[in-house]
Motif scaffolding. Structure first.
Motif, mmCIF file in Angstrom:
data_model
loop_
_atom_site.group_PDB
_atom_site.id
_atom_site.type_symbol
_atom_site.label_atom_id
_atom_site.label_comp_id
_atom_site.label_asym_id
_atom_site.label_seq_id
_atom_site.Cartn_x
_atom_site.Cartn_y
_atom_site.Cartn_z
ATOM 1 N N LYS A 1 -1.345 -0.117 -8.082
ATOM 2 C CA LYS A 1 -0.573 0.975 -8.677
ATOM 3 C C LYS A 1 -0.075 1.914 -7.589
ATOM 4 N N GLU B 1 6.428 13.364 -14.530
ATOM 5 C CA GLU B 1 5.389 12.363 -14.772
ATOM 6 C C GLU B 1 5.328 12.036 -16.256
ATOM 7 N N LYS C 1 2.417 4.585 -1.092
ATOM 8 C CA LYS C 1 2.238 5.632 -2.100
ATOM 9 C C LYS C 1 3.624 6.121 -2.497
ATOM 10 N N VAL D 1 0.354 5.284 -6.161
ATOM 11 C CA VAL D 1 -0.322 6.569 -6.370
ATOM 12 C C VAL D 1 0.683 7.714 -6.199
ATOM 13 N N ASN D 2 0.625 8.645 -7.128
ATOM 14 C CA ASN D 2 1.502 9.805 -7.035
ATOM 15 C C ASN D 2 0.912 10.854 -6.101
ATOM 16 N N ASP D 3 1.380 10.877 -4.870
ATOM 17 C CA ASP D 3 0.900 11.867 -3.897
ATOM 18 C C ASP D 3 2.016 12.873 -3.578
ATOM 19 N N ASN E 1 2.478 7.984 -15.204
ATOM 20 C CA ASN E 1 1.095 8.457 -15.171
ATOM 21 C C ASN E 1 0.241 7.786 -16.252
ATOM 22 N N ASN F 1 0.804 -1.242 0.000
ATOM 23 C CA ASN F 1 0.000 0.000 0.000
ATOM 24 C C ASN F 1 0.830 1.283 0.000
#
Lengths: 312, 312
Positions: free
Chosen positions: B281, B295, B240, B283-285, B263, B238
């Motif tokens: 996936k 990206e 990020k 996640v782009n945070d 992306n 999980n």
């Protein structure tokens, strides 16, 4: 070397084919590669013992052992490569396996042809000369003994030291076909060198392959047979020189032109090692015949320094 | 390619060091070798799983797996050599063993130094670039989890998919020393590429070796971190993008200069394969930070076609 005379007599590179596969062939090739010869070796493909035997059984490949030895013998690569190809793993899953054998096994799996596999090894080992498997078929050697016993597999025949009975017949199962390159090499050579080596497990397996005997009859090459110095229990027990010739001629289909035979003293400590296996010096009992007998001290000089004039 | 811009900006060959060892590194090296770069890869030497693990345990050698992959990735040799080094035996004593691993194992045994062994493989594989083991010591990776559990061995940590607890600490046992060539490569590079690859089993093992973190601080190289596209269960469950960065910075000792992140859309059938392992996936945070986030659609184009202007 026996063949120095050949080299010195002419300016052109003489074409020579060596027949065999064991330690004797290794020594002959190691010597011959130093001369400017067009050198080939036609290699026995019947090995079924040790690391080679396990690999051929488990992976369904051609036996790599004799090929590997010939490739290393002819190698002109740095010492590291020769050491690598002769390296034997001592522990674990790979215990007992020779790296050179594993290399040929993997190459056979990824190559498009066995030729390509041998070319690839020849490239890294920079072999001086061609290494030619006598056949590309998967065959086994069978020996029939005078007592009616039959043993299948080169490895088992080789280890059958205790056998007192004489081998009366040897054949291949299945018969198999010769590699056309082997036939070409025999037919186009000026000299063919047979032996030294175990008669029934290194020499005769080559001669047994279909078409080889015919090529030996057809070729204009002079055939030089290097007689073993010692007998081999279970294979040539108590054989004299003439016994070797009788068996050789049976499978060769003709007499050799020259027979090179040792007349030097073998060290007592060496003889006593052989004695443990009831192996003794091969006595030269060769009488007048169509071939020329060349007696030399092969112990001291190896086969390196047989001078000019030994061969007509 | 992300780095095309670097290449195109100057005439001289840029010196680039790639950090890693797994499949991600294989892909990066396969791409980079097409450009006129002074390319090195500093390789993780902690692998302890599969064929590599058995060979290192049984023969007392350095783990060959990651090295072998990097050597093949950089190879400019005919396809046969690449196939050979990636070939895995399926049956018998050698079952499961990779030929390239066996080759490196035998070479380590017969060579005078590990450098000589790598040079020999590099010679046959015609590698474009230098493959540098991060250490020549025999070390194991240890992971400590938030729940107090401790797992020793890269192979076991890698397979610990079911672990829900977060890795709170990773270290080497024993600590070991960096290969001076690895330190030199890091210090003298203009760009260092980290990842993609399993954070705790391919990237961090390199950073954990003594002196590597110090070299990363000292070097004037720009550091490019290629973010994984997917999480890895038991390792970055999980996670990020920001979680990856936090863990990376802990072991790298500084922030990267660039972070390359996907992306693009990943095919549903690919996602569902990962889903079976509860992998999703990344996640782009990433919010405002000192590094530049780039990206791009890395799915479609791979990392091959990131254009000019992406890097300042």
């Amino acid at each position: 070397m026996l063949l120095r005379v050949i080299v010195s007599k002419v300016e052109s590179m003489k074409k020579i084919t060596v027949i065999g596969g064991g330690t004797g062939t290794f020594v002959v090739l190691s010597g011959l590669k130093k001369y400017p010869l067009d050198l080939s070796v036609v290699v026995s493909m019947m090995d079924s013992g040790g690391s080679t035997g396990r690999l051929r059984d488990q992976l369904g490949i051609l036996p790599p052992g004799d090929l590997r030895q010939c490739l290393v013998a002819l190698s002109d690569a740095p010492e590291l490569w020769r050491k690598l190809f002769l390296y034997r793993f001592e522990k674990g899953d790979l215990a007992g396996h020779n790296f050179g054998n594993i290399f040929l096994a993997a190459l056979e799996k990824v190559s498009n042809s066995y030729d390509e596999a041998i070319e690839t090894v020849s490239y890294v080992l920079k072999t001086k000369g061609k290494v030619i498997p006598v056949t590309l078929n998967k065959l086994h050697l069978v020996a029939e003994y005078d007592n009616g016993k039959r043993v299948t597999g080169e490895g088992l025949i080789d280890e059958n030291h205790a056998e007192k009975s004489r081998i009366i017949n040897a054949y291949l199962e299945p018969q198999g076909k010769a590699n056309p390159k082997a036939i070409k090499s025999i037919e186009e050579s000026e000299y063919i060198v047979i032996g030294p080596g175990d008669l029934y497990t290194s020499i005769i397996p080559v001669l047994l392959v279909s078409d080889v005997k015919e090529a030996m009859k057809k070729t204009k090459a002079k055939i030089i047979y290097i007689m073993n110095m010692m007998t081999k229990s279970g294979q040539t027990t108590n054989y004299k020189a003439s016994d070797h010739i009788v068996d050789l001629v049976k499978y060769l289909g003709r007499e050799p032109d020259y027979v090179l035979i040792n007349n030097g003293e073998i060290l007592p400590e060496v003889l006593s090692t052989y004695k443990r296996y009831n192996e003794v010096k091969v006595v030269n009992d060769l009488e007048k015949s169509n071939f020329q007998v060349i007696e030399k001290d092969l112990v001291d000089v190896g086969i390196e320094r047989i001078g000019e004039g030994d061969i007509d």
